[in-house]
Scaffold this motif. Structure first.
Motif, PDB file in Angstrom:
ATOM      1  N   LEU A   1       9.731   3.256  -5.826  1.00 38.93           N
ATOM      2  CA  LEU A   1       8.675   3.329  -5.171  1.00 38.93           C
ATOM      3  C   LEU A   1       8.506   2.161  -4.370  1.00 38.93           C
ATOM      4  CD1 LEU A   1       5.844   5.064  -7.559  1.00 38.93           C
ATOM      5  CD2 LEU A   1       6.916   5.836  -5.787  1.00 38.93           C
ATOM      6  N   GLY A   2       9.043   0.883  -4.701  1.00 40.60           N
ATOM      7  CA  GLY A   2       9.091  -0.310  -4.631  1.00 40.60           C
ATOM      8  C   GLY A   2      10.096  -0.811  -3.880  1.00 40.60           C
ATOM      9  N   TYR A   3      11.038  -0.018  -2.586  1.00 41.58           N
ATOM     10  CA  TYR A   3      11.748  -0.174  -2.302  1.00 41.58           C
ATOM     11  C   TYR A   3      11.387   0.801  -0.074  1.00 41.58           C
ATOM     12  CZ  TYR A   3      15.644  -2.536  -4.965  1.00 41.58           C
ATOM     13  OH  TYR A   3      16.202  -3.191  -5.215  1.00 41.58           O
ATOM     14  N   MET A   4      10.042   1.105  -0.655  1.00 37.52           N
ATOM     15  CA  MET A   4       9.258   1.929   0.107  1.00 37.52           C
ATOM     16  C   MET A   4       8.029   0.929   0.849  1.00 37.52           C
ATOM     17  SD  MET A   4       8.869   5.256  -1.311  1.00 37.52           S
ATOM     18  CE  MET A   4       7.959   6.157  -0.096  1.00 37.52           C
ATOM     19  N   GLY A   5       8.017  -0.300   0.973  1.00 36.51           N
ATOM     20  CA  GLY A   5       8.119  -0.732   1.080  1.00 36.51           C
ATOM     21  C   GLY A   5       8.147  -1.578   2.735  1.00 36.51           C
ATOM     22  N   GLY A   6       7.414  -2.142   3.096  1.00 39.89           N
ATOM     23  CA  GLY A   6       7.013  -1.974   5.075  1.00 39.89           C
ATOM     24  C   GLY A   6       7.189  -4.241   4.698  1.00 39.89           C
ATOM     25  N   SER A   7       7.218  -4.546   6.414  1.00 34.82           N
ATOM     26  CA  SER A   7       8.155  -6.058   6.830  1.00 34.82           C
ATOM     27  C   SER A   7       6.777  -7.135   6.653  1.00 34.82           C
ATOM     28  CB  SER A   7       8.918  -5.696   7.864  1.00 34.82           C
ATOM     29  OG  SER A   7       7.715  -5.045   8.773  1.00 34.82           O
ATOM     30  N   GLY A   8       7.258  -7.678   6.499  1.00 32.29           N
ATOM     31  CA  GLY A   8       6.255  -9.189   6.607  1.00 32.29           C
ATOM     32  C   GLY A   8       5.595  -9.333   5.764  1.00 32.29           C
ATOM     33  N   ALA A   9       4.729 -10.854   5.067  1.00 30.76           N
ATOM     34  CA  ALA A   9       4.190 -11.029   3.873  1.00 30.76           C
ATOM     35  C   ALA A   9       3.970  -9.782   2.874  1.00 30.76           C
ATOM     36  CB  ALA A   9       3.551 -12.144   4.342  1.00 30.76           C
ATOM     37  N   TYR A  10       3.222  -9.293   3.617  1.00 30.81           N
ATOM     38  CA  TYR A  10       1.945  -8.125   2.508  1.00 30.81           C
ATOM     39  C   TYR A  10       3.542  -7.086   2.230  1.00 30.81           C
ATOM     40  CZ  TYR A  10      -2.281 -10.732   3.364  1.00 30.81           C
ATOM     41  OH  TYR A  10      -3.107 -11.625   4.117  1.00 30.81           O
ATOM     42  N   GLY A  11       4.014  -7.170   3.070  1.00 26.99           N
ATOM     43  CA  GLY A  11       5.062  -5.622   2.771  1.00 26.99           C
ATOM     44  C   GLY A  11       6.070  -5.940   1.337  1.00 26.99           C
ATOM     45  N   CYS A  12       6.270  -7.477   1.952  1.00 27.91           N
ATOM     46  CA  CYS A  12       7.452  -7.973   0.766  1.00 27.91           C
ATOM     47  C   CYS A  12       6.542  -7.896  -0.463  1.00 27.91           C
ATOM     48  CB  CYS A  12       7.844  -9.800   1.465  1.00 27.91           C
ATOM     49  SG  CYS A  12       9.183  -9.955   2.500  1.00 27.91           S
ATOM     50  N   LEU A  13       5.817  -8.294  -0.889  1.00 29.57           N
ATOM     51  CA  LEU A  13       4.532  -8.810  -1.496  1.00 29.57           C
ATOM     52  C   LEU A  13       4.545  -7.632  -2.140  1.00 29.57           C
ATOM     53  CD1 LEU A  13       2.303 -10.541  -3.354  1.00 29.57           C
ATOM     54  CD2 LEU A  13       0.966  -9.975  -2.087  1.00 29.57           C
TER      55      LEU A  13
END
Length: 374
Positions: free
Chosen positions: A39-51
């Motif tokens: 689930l964690g590797y489904m995040g997007g880009s940008g600061a909030y995506g890295c968060l």
């Protein structure tokens, strides 16, 4: 030595195949850890995506750490997952620190940025420089309190209304309202040079509880002089604000006939003040309403009305009079561009006299219908 290298290379390129798959599965902690990593590797880009990513990686590696410690009992499994967990925690703290530094403090300032500055494409860092100029303080004005008194309050600041409503009056006469997300004293700011001083020519009173931000004049001039982008931004916003105030005043220019005058017309002075032009230059109308009334009486008198000759009947010859020719009635020519309401005595005088004193020294601003562009 070469034999050892060849055997290592063969083991890497041609690993031994599994003789058979085991029916035993790992415990629930191992399965949970990998699910969280997925689930964690489904995040997007940008600061909030890295968060989002590192926020899921931390509990995922924690589960794998517990699995290596309790189930596998392998030192290498435990050590690697511990290192990965520490790295993710450090990265997560770094992201939170960056978001805290780049964020806008205060709910009112955040809503101000979203409503006013973000549509203009102003970066957050530039807005923070602007907010730093007024020390991130939001001031309050209770209902009935005055922000400025005509002839007494010096012009030493520039304020922007966040909420509430301000009444603007001149000698007790209402002029217009100032609503949220408008400058309180933009005409006064534009009417003075940086080295000049002056006082308010109008009174500003809060009709309801209001909140506003305020820049000190010297400090804002220092910020504007250092950053051309901020200077251009304030120029656009102040011009647009002054134009909106002028157009609100335009709605009050009514006359008896119900005609709404438009202060945008470049020939408004010549339309509003024909009597003064005639007395100065001698080419305009001299009598104003009296002459117009006299003209109407002459047009209604049948004896003085100019009659066209009947061409079907022969006309007797008349001796040619000596001297300059004179007509019976000196009827003025009808000017289609000079409407009848132009001679109304209740109209205001043209020029800057139409406007309250606070607007007479302001340079021509942008029209409110124009979209401010930086």
């Amino acid at each position: 030595m070469s034999a050892d290298n060849s055997s290592l290379l063969d083991s890497l390129l041609f690993p031994p195949l599994c003789d058979g798959w085991s029916n035993n599965t790992e415990g629930a902690i191992y399965q949970l850890g990998n699910t969280i990593l997925f689930l964690g590797y489904m995040g997007g880009s940008g600061a909030y995506g890295c968060l989002f990513i590192f926020g899921f990686l931390c509990p995922g590696f924690l589960c794998l750490l517990l699995w290596g410690l309790l189930t596998v009992c392998g030192l290498d499994v435990f050590t690697w997952n511990l290192l990965l967990l520490l790295v993710c925690l450090l990265q997560l703290c770094h992201l939170l620190y960056r978001l805290h530094q780049e964020g806008i403090r205060g709910e009112e300032l955040a809503s101000l940025y979203q409503a006013v500055y973000l549509p203009l494409g102003v970066p957050v860092q530039v807005f923070k420089e602007i907010a730093k100029a007024f020390e991130n303080k939001v001031l309050e004005l209770k209902a009935g309190e005055t922000y400025a008194v005509e002839g007494k309050t010096p012009i030493d600041r520039l304020s922007f209304l966040l909420s509430g409503r301000i009444n603007v009056s001149l000698e007790g006469q209402f002029l217009h309202y100032i609503h949220r997300h408008q400058f309180l004293d933009s005409p006064e700011w534009e009417s003075l040079r940086p080295n000049e001083e002056g006082k308010f020519q109008v009174t500003l009173t809060a009709e309801e509880d209001s909140r506003y931000i305020s820049w000190r004049r010297r400090r804002l001039y220092m910020v504007i002089s250092k950053d051309r982008y901020i200077a251009r931004l304030f120029s656009v916003m102040l011009g647009h604000d002054i134009a909106e105030k002028l157009y609100n005043l335009n709605n009050k220019l009514y006359i008896k006939s119900g005609v709404l005058l438009d202060i945008r017309l470049p020939s408004l002075y010549h339309v509003l003040a024909p009597a003064s032009q005639g007395s100065e230059g001698g080419s305009g109308s001299d009598g104003g309403p009296a002459r117009e009334q006299q003209t109407e009486q002459q047009c209604q008198d049948p004896e003085l009305t100019y009659q066209m000759p009947d061409r079907s009947k022969p006309q007797p010859l008349q001796p040619k009079p000596q001297g300059p020719m004179k007509t019976a009635v000196e009827e003025p020519l009808h000017d289609p561009y000079h409407p009848s309401w132009a001679s109304d005595p209740e109209l205001p005088i043209g020029g800057d006299g139409n406007l309250p004193p606070r607007f007479q020294r302001v340079r021509a601003p942008l029209a409110p219908t124009e979209t401010p562009k930086l």
